[in-house]
Design an enzyme around this catalytic site. Sequence first.
Site, PDB file in Angstrom:
ATOM      1  N   ASN A   1      30.525  32.655   0.677  1.00 21.44           N
ATOM      2  CA  ASN A   1      28.902  32.806   0.677  1.00 21.44           C
ATOM      3  C   ASN A   1      28.922  34.315   1.141  1.00 21.44           C
ATOM      4  OD1 ASN A   1      27.704  29.832   0.565  1.00 21.44           O
ATOM      5  ND2 ASN A   1      28.491  30.506  -1.424  1.00 21.44           N
TER       6      ASN A   1
ATOM      7  N   SER B   1      34.957  23.677  -3.545  1.00 20.46           N
ATOM      8  CA  SER B   1      34.707  24.880  -2.859  1.00 20.46           C
ATOM      9  C   SER B   1      35.445  24.207  -1.467  1.00 20.46           C
ATOM     10  CB  SER B   1      33.539  24.603  -3.112  1.00 20.46           C
ATOM     11  OG  SER B   1      33.297  25.031  -4.760  1.00 20.46           O
TER      12      SER B   1
ATOM     13  N   ASP C   1      24.300  22.016  -5.249  1.00 16.92           N
ATOM     14  CA  ASP C   1      24.549  23.628  -6.159  1.00 16.92           C
ATOM     15  C   ASP C   1      23.295  23.296  -7.355  1.00 16.92           C
ATOM     16  OD1 ASP C   1      25.670  25.935  -6.773  1.00 16.92           O
ATOM     17  OD2 ASP C   1      28.004  24.513  -8.299  1.00 16.92           O
ATOM     18  N   GLY C   2      23.774  24.509  -7.375  1.00 22.12           N
ATOM     19  CA  GLY C   2      22.808  24.958  -8.580  1.00 22.12           C
ATOM     20  C   GLY C   2      20.626  25.563  -8.390  1.00 22.12           C
TER      21      GLY C   2
HETATM   22  C1  FPP Z   1      24.077  26.975  -3.736  1.00 20.80           C
HETATM   23  O1  FPP Z   1      23.334  27.229  -5.088  1.00 20.80           O
HETATM   24  C2  FPP Z   1      23.340  26.798  -2.654  1.00 20.80           C
HETATM   25  C3  FPP Z   1      23.768  27.399  -1.948  1.00 20.80           C
HETATM   26  C4  FPP Z   1      25.314  28.463  -1.518  1.00 20.80           C
HETATM   27  C5  FPP Z   1      22.564  27.476  -0.632  1.00 20.80           C
HETATM   28  C6  FPP Z   1      21.823  25.907   0.161  1.00 20.80           C
HETATM   29  C7  FPP Z   1      21.067  26.412   0.851  1.00 20.80           C
HETATM   30  C8  FPP Z   1      19.457  25.881   0.816  1.00 20.80           C
HETATM   31  C9  FPP Z   1      19.986  23.773  -0.701  1.00 20.80           C
HETATM   32  C10 FPP Z   1      18.519  26.127   1.716  1.00 20.80           C
HETATM   33  C11 FPP Z   1      19.080  25.908   2.691  1.00 20.80           C
HETATM   34  C12 FPP Z   1      19.395  25.393   3.379  1.00 20.80           C
HETATM   35  C13 FPP Z   1      18.677  24.437   4.614  1.00 20.80           C
HETATM   36  C14 FPP Z   1      19.571  23.451   5.255  1.00 20.80           C
HETATM   37  C15 FPP Z   1      17.734  24.496   5.177  1.00 20.80           C
HETATM   38  P1  FPP Z   1      23.863  28.670  -6.210  1.00 20.80           P
HETATM   39  O2  FPP Z   1      23.279  29.792  -5.468  1.00 20.80           O
HETATM   40  O3  FPP Z   1      25.736  28.742  -5.625  1.00 20.80           O
HETATM   41  O4  FPP Z   1      23.636  28.230  -7.470  1.00 20.80           O
HETATM   42  P2  FPP Z   1      23.763  28.574  -8.910  1.00 20.80           P
HETATM   43  O5  FPP Z   1      25.383  28.240  -8.518  1.00 20.80           O
HETATM   44  O6  FPP Z   1      23.049  27.856  -9.808  1.00 20.80           O
HETATM   45  O7  FPP Z   1      24.233  29.840  -8.533  1.00 20.80           O
END
Ligand code: FPP
Length: 247
Positions: free
Chosen positions: A69, A197, A21-22
């Site tokens: 998502n 979550s 996350d983040g």
């Molecule tokens: C959460 O951060 C992250 C995600 C929803 C996606 C995770 C994806 C990756 C790390 C990249 C692709 C993965 C692979 C396996 C190649 P957020 O967007 O919710 O962050 P925020 O809470 O700060 O908005």
Amino acid sequence: MSLKSNIHSENLPKHIAIIMDGNGRWAKKKGFLRALGHENGTRSVKTTVECCVELGIENLTLYAFSTENWNRPKLEVKTLMQLLISSLKKEMNTLQKSSIRLNAIGNLEHLPAKVRKELLHVIDKTKGNSRMTLTLALSYGSRDELVNATKLICDKVKNNIISAENIDETLINQHLYTQNLPDVDLLIRTSGEKRISNFLLWQIAYAELYFTDELWPDFSKESLYKAIHSFQSRERRFGKTSEQLKS
Ligand code: FPP
């Protein structure tokens, strides 16, 4: 002294799961678009996978895209799907060289055909690898998984394949997307949020939970060592008393 030397090889978690996350906040802090946060998140994925292999972790499960998502802006969903395809293409050789088996859990039918095709291709190519199983949770939700398992079991009862009296924890396990994986030992969540979550609700029943304020793109090898060190400093009692464990 490096944090790595604090880790005892005889007490490693067999299964680490991570809520990455983040990415968005990391990008915002730097004045970048969210997409760049996700792109940098893939670097942390690579580092974490390499580190787990080096340490001898047998199972790593990453929450890459939840059922919820899909409600994100269309462009962000598209970016994440494209990142997934490009990462799969780019990392195929590394997976083979390091003998990593790729696995996926979730409602994969919902993924765009191009993503599913690439994913299934890499899963097939790496199916004989045995050093570590890397599971990507994609279009995954734990409640969806439990609903799906319940339907599969009900169907079998209806068709007299099993009887209702035979439903037990093992049978439920066998009908989850994670059917071939052991329970989670260590669950890590980055970014300071202290929530699960809808991730692996059944499988984390006795997992040790580790929360860090670091944002996912900042998560490094040292961060992983710290999490494992914390895991190894805890007493896992599984409902027993401390005295019982010692005797
Ligand atoms: C959460 O951060 C992250 C995600 C929803 C996606 C995770 C994806 C990756 C790390 C990249 C692709 C993965 C692979 C396996 C190649 P957020 O967007 O919710 O962050 P925020 O809470 O700060 O908005």
